[in-house]
Design an enzyme around this catalytic site. Structure first.
Site, mmCIF file in Angstrom:
data_model
loop_
_atom_site.group_PDB
_atom_site.id
_atom_site.type_symbol
_atom_site.label_atom_id
_atom_site.label_comp_id
_atom_site.label_asym_id
_atom_site.label_seq_id
_atom_site.Cartn_x
_atom_site.Cartn_y
_atom_site.Cartn_z
ATOM 1 N N CYS A 1 0.650 -1.031 -0.144
ATOM 2 C CA CYS A 1 -0.171 -0.081 -0.003
ATOM 3 C C CYS A 1 0.856 1.489 -0.028
ATOM 4 O O CYS A 1 1.617 1.393 0.617
ATOM 5 C CB CYS A 1 -0.927 -0.102 1.421
ATOM 6 N N HIS B 1 -9.143 -3.811 -1.786
ATOM 7 C CA HIS B 1 -7.900 -3.011 -1.012
ATOM 8 C C HIS B 1 -8.247 -1.731 -1.030
ATOM 9 O O HIS B 1 -8.320 -0.825 -0.186
ATOM 10 C CB HIS B 1 -6.723 -3.587 -1.496
ATOM 11 N N GLU B 2 -8.621 -1.202 -2.222
ATOM 12 C CA GLU B 2 -8.785 0.349 -2.701
ATOM 13 C C GLU B 2 -10.158 0.892 -1.876
ATOM 14 O O GLU B 2 -10.230 1.849 -1.373
ATOM 15 C CB GLU B 2 -8.847 0.521 -4.188
ATOM 16 N N HIS C 1 -10.104 1.720 1.581
ATOM 17 C CA HIS C 1 -9.610 3.055 2.225
ATOM 18 C C HIS C 1 -10.858 4.054 2.420
ATOM 19 O O HIS C 1 -10.506 5.039 3.011
ATOM 20 C CB HIS C 1 -8.748 3.543 1.073
HETATM 21 ZN ZN ZN Z 1 -3.596 1.092 0.120
#
Ligand code: ZN
Length: 183
Positions: free
Chosen positions: A106, A148-149, A152
Protein backbone atom coordinates in the site's frame (compact mmCIF):
# COMPACT_ATOMS: atom_id res chain seq x y z
CA UNK A 1 0.66 17.93 -13.71
CA UNK A 2 0.71 17.74 -9.96
CA UNK A 3 1.93 15.01 -7.69
CA UNK A 4 -0.01 15.03 -4.45
CA UNK A 5 1.47 14.22 -1.05
CA UNK A 6 0.62 10.71 0.12
CA UNK A 7 -0.96 10.30 3.54
CA UNK A 8 0.82 7.54 5.44
CA UNK A 9 -0.35 5.18 8.18
CA UNK A 10 -0.83 7.18 11.35
CA UNK A 11 -2.48 10.07 9.55
CA UNK A 12 -6.04 10.10 10.99
CA UNK A 13 -7.57 10.88 7.58
CA UNK A 14 -6.85 7.28 6.55
CA UNK A 15 -9.14 6.07 9.35
CA UNK A 16 -12.19 8.23 8.52
CA UNK A 17 -15.26 7.12 6.61
CA UNK A 18 -15.08 9.12 3.37
CA UNK A 19 -17.93 11.42 2.28
CA UNK A 20 -20.36 10.46 -0.48
CA UNK A 21 -19.92 12.62 -3.62
CA UNK A 22 -22.89 14.30 -5.37
CA UNK A 23 -23.49 14.06 -9.13
CA UNK A 24 -22.88 17.79 -9.41
CA UNK A 25 -19.54 17.51 -7.61
CA UNK A 26 -18.51 14.60 -9.85
CA UNK A 27 -19.09 16.67 -13.00
CA UNK A 28 -17.35 19.81 -11.75
CA UNK A 29 -14.12 21.05 -13.38
CA UNK A 30 -12.51 21.02 -9.95
CA UNK A 31 -13.13 17.25 -9.69
CA UNK A 32 -11.73 16.65 -13.19
CA UNK A 33 -8.54 18.43 -12.15
CA UNK A 34 -8.36 16.48 -8.88
CA UNK A 35 -8.71 13.15 -10.73
CA UNK A 36 -5.94 14.20 -13.11
CA UNK A 37 -3.69 14.94 -10.13
CA UNK A 38 -4.58 11.60 -8.53
CA UNK A 39 -3.54 9.83 -11.74
CA UNK A 40 -0.24 11.74 -11.84
CA UNK A 41 0.34 10.65 -8.25
CA UNK A 42 -0.60 7.03 -8.95
CA UNK A 43 1.73 6.83 -11.95
CA UNK A 44 4.60 8.52 -10.12
CA UNK A 45 4.31 6.04 -7.22
CA UNK A 46 3.77 3.05 -9.57
CA UNK A 47 0.73 1.89 -7.63
CA UNK A 48 -2.18 -0.20 -8.91
CA UNK A 49 -4.79 2.06 -7.40
CA UNK A 50 -5.27 5.13 -5.26
CA UNK A 51 -8.12 6.23 -3.03
CA UNK A 52 -8.81 9.91 -2.38
CA UNK A 53 -8.17 9.65 1.41
CA UNK A 54 -4.61 8.56 0.54
CA UNK A 55 -4.03 12.09 -0.77
CA UNK A 56 -5.83 13.64 2.22
CA UNK A 57 -9.21 14.19 0.58
CA UNK A 58 -11.91 12.29 2.46
CA UNK A 59 -14.36 11.61 -0.38
CA UNK A 60 -15.68 8.35 -1.89
CA UNK A 61 -13.40 8.23 -4.93
CA UNK A 62 -10.82 5.69 -6.05
CA UNK A 63 -8.86 5.21 -9.27
CA UNK A 64 -7.58 1.83 -10.41
CA UNK A 65 -5.30 1.12 -13.36
CA UNK A 66 -3.12 -1.95 -13.78
CA UNK A 67 -0.28 -2.25 -16.24
CA UNK A 68 0.83 -5.91 -16.32
CA UNK A 69 4.45 -4.67 -16.56
CA UNK A 70 4.32 -2.56 -13.38
CA UNK A 71 7.84 -2.97 -11.91
CA UNK A 72 6.67 -2.57 -8.29
CA UNK A 73 4.93 -5.96 -8.42
CA UNK A 74 7.06 -7.78 -10.95
CA UNK A 75 8.28 -10.48 -8.57
CA UNK A 76 5.22 -11.02 -6.40
CA UNK A 77 2.20 -11.64 -8.58
CA UNK A 78 1.16 -12.08 -12.20
CA UNK A 79 -0.70 -8.83 -12.87
CA UNK A 80 -3.88 -8.80 -14.96
CA UNK A 81 -4.47 -5.82 -17.25
CA UNK A 82 -7.03 -3.33 -15.98
CA UNK A 83 -7.62 -0.16 -18.02
CA UNK A 84 -8.24 3.01 -16.01
CA UNK A 85 -11.38 2.99 -13.88
CA UNK A 86 -12.66 5.94 -11.87
CA UNK A 87 -15.11 4.95 -9.15
CA UNK A 88 -17.30 7.26 -7.08
CA UNK A 89 -19.48 6.06 -4.19
CA UNK A 90 -18.65 2.38 -4.80
CA UNK A 91 -20.56 -0.41 -3.08
CA UNK A 92 -19.30 -3.97 -2.91
CA UNK A 93 -21.47 -7.06 -3.01
CA UNK A 94 -19.72 -10.36 -2.38
CA UNK A 95 -20.56 -12.98 -5.01
CA UNK A 96 -18.23 -15.74 -3.81
CA UNK A 97 -17.06 -15.79 -0.18
CA UNK A 98 -14.33 -18.37 -0.88
CA UNK A 99 -11.22 -16.76 0.64
CA UNK A 100 -8.18 -16.21 -1.55
CA UNK A 101 -4.83 -14.94 -0.32
CA UNK A 102 -2.48 -12.49 -2.03
CA UNK A 103 0.51 -10.45 -0.91
CA UNK A 104 -0.55 -6.81 -0.70
CA UNK A 105 1.28 -3.53 -0.42
CA UNK A 106 0.00 0.00 0.00
CA UNK A 107 1.34 3.45 -0.91
CA UNK A 108 0.19 4.59 2.55
CA UNK A 109 2.11 1.78 4.29
CA UNK A 110 5.46 1.97 2.46
CA UNK A 111 8.05 -0.77 2.74
CA UNK A 112 5.61 -3.41 4.01
CA UNK A 113 4.00 -6.46 2.45
CA UNK A 114 1.23 -8.53 3.99
CA UNK A 115 -0.63 -11.69 3.03
CA UNK A 116 -4.36 -10.99 3.07
CA UNK A 117 -7.30 -13.35 2.52
CA UNK A 118 -10.34 -11.79 0.91
CA UNK A 119 -13.47 -13.05 -0.87
CA UNK A 120 -12.71 -14.38 -4.35
CA UNK A 121 -15.42 -12.68 -6.40
CA UNK A 122 -17.33 -9.42 -5.99
CA UNK A 123 -19.66 -7.05 -7.79
CA UNK A 124 -19.00 -3.30 -7.52
CA UNK A 125 -21.74 -0.74 -8.18
CA UNK A 126 -20.42 2.80 -8.64
CA UNK A 127 -20.70 6.07 -10.54
CA UNK A 128 -18.12 6.81 -13.22
CA UNK A 129 -16.51 10.21 -13.96
CA UNK A 130 -19.65 11.25 -15.88
CA UNK A 131 -21.81 10.31 -12.87
CA UNK A 132 -23.28 7.37 -14.81
CA UNK A 133 -24.31 4.29 -12.84
CA UNK A 134 -22.00 1.38 -13.58
CA UNK A 135 -21.46 -2.15 -12.34
CA UNK A 136 -18.55 -4.53 -12.73
CA UNK A 137 -17.60 -7.99 -11.58
CA UNK A 138 -14.07 -8.67 -10.34
CA UNK A 139 -12.54 -12.00 -9.41
CA UNK A 140 -9.20 -13.43 -8.35
CA UNK A 141 -6.42 -10.81 -8.01
CA UNK A 142 -8.62 -8.00 -9.37
CA UNK A 143 -11.17 -8.75 -6.64
CA UNK A 144 -8.40 -8.20 -4.08
CA UNK A 145 -7.27 -4.93 -5.72
CA UNK A 146 -10.80 -3.51 -5.68
CA UNK A 147 -11.42 -4.57 -2.08
CA UNK A 148 -8.09 -3.07 -0.98
CA UNK A 149 -8.79 0.31 -2.62
CA UNK A 150 -12.43 0.53 -1.59
CA UNK A 151 -11.48 -0.41 2.00
CA UNK A 152 -9.65 2.94 2.12
CA UNK A 153 -13.02 4.71 1.73
CA UNK A 154 -14.22 3.03 4.94
CA UNK A 155 -11.06 3.87 6.88
CA UNK A 156 -9.59 0.35 6.66
CA UNK A 157 -6.01 -0.61 5.81
CA UNK A 158 -4.85 -4.01 4.53
CA UNK A 159 -2.96 -4.67 7.75
CA UNK A 160 -6.36 -4.76 9.54
CA UNK A 161 -7.39 -7.66 7.32
CA UNK A 162 -4.52 -10.03 8.11
CA UNK A 163 -5.87 -13.28 9.50
CA UNK A 164 -4.44 -14.22 12.96
CA UNK A 165 -2.94 -17.38 11.43
CA UNK A 166 -1.07 -15.22 8.91
CA UNK A 167 0.55 -12.88 11.46
CA UNK A 168 4.06 -13.91 10.42
CA UNK A 169 3.22 -12.88 6.86
CA UNK A 170 3.23 -9.19 7.74
CA UNK A 171 6.74 -8.27 6.72
CA UNK A 172 9.17 -5.62 5.56
CA UNK A 173 10.08 -5.90 1.89
CA UNK A 174 13.63 -7.16 2.56
CA UNK A 175 12.30 -9.94 4.80
CA UNK A 176 9.59 -10.70 2.24
CA UNK A 177 12.31 -11.17 -0.38
CA UNK A 178 14.44 -13.28 1.98
CA UNK A 179 11.84 -15.54 3.59
CA UNK A 180 8.56 -15.50 1.70
CA UNK A 181 8.92 -14.57 -1.96
CA UNK A 182 9.44 -18.11 -3.16
CA UNK A 183 7.15 -19.84 -0.69
ZN1 ZN B 1 -3.74 1.03 -0.05
Amino acid sequence: MAILKLARMGNPILRQKAQVVTQQEIKSPKMTEFISNMLDTLHDAKGLGLAAPQVSCSIQLAVIEIDPNNPRYKDSVHLPKQPLLILFNPEIQILDHEPQGYWEGCLSVPGIRGFVRRPRKIRVNYLNEKAEEKSLIAENFLSTVFQHELDHLDGNLFIDRIHPEDRQKLTFIDEYEQFWKNS
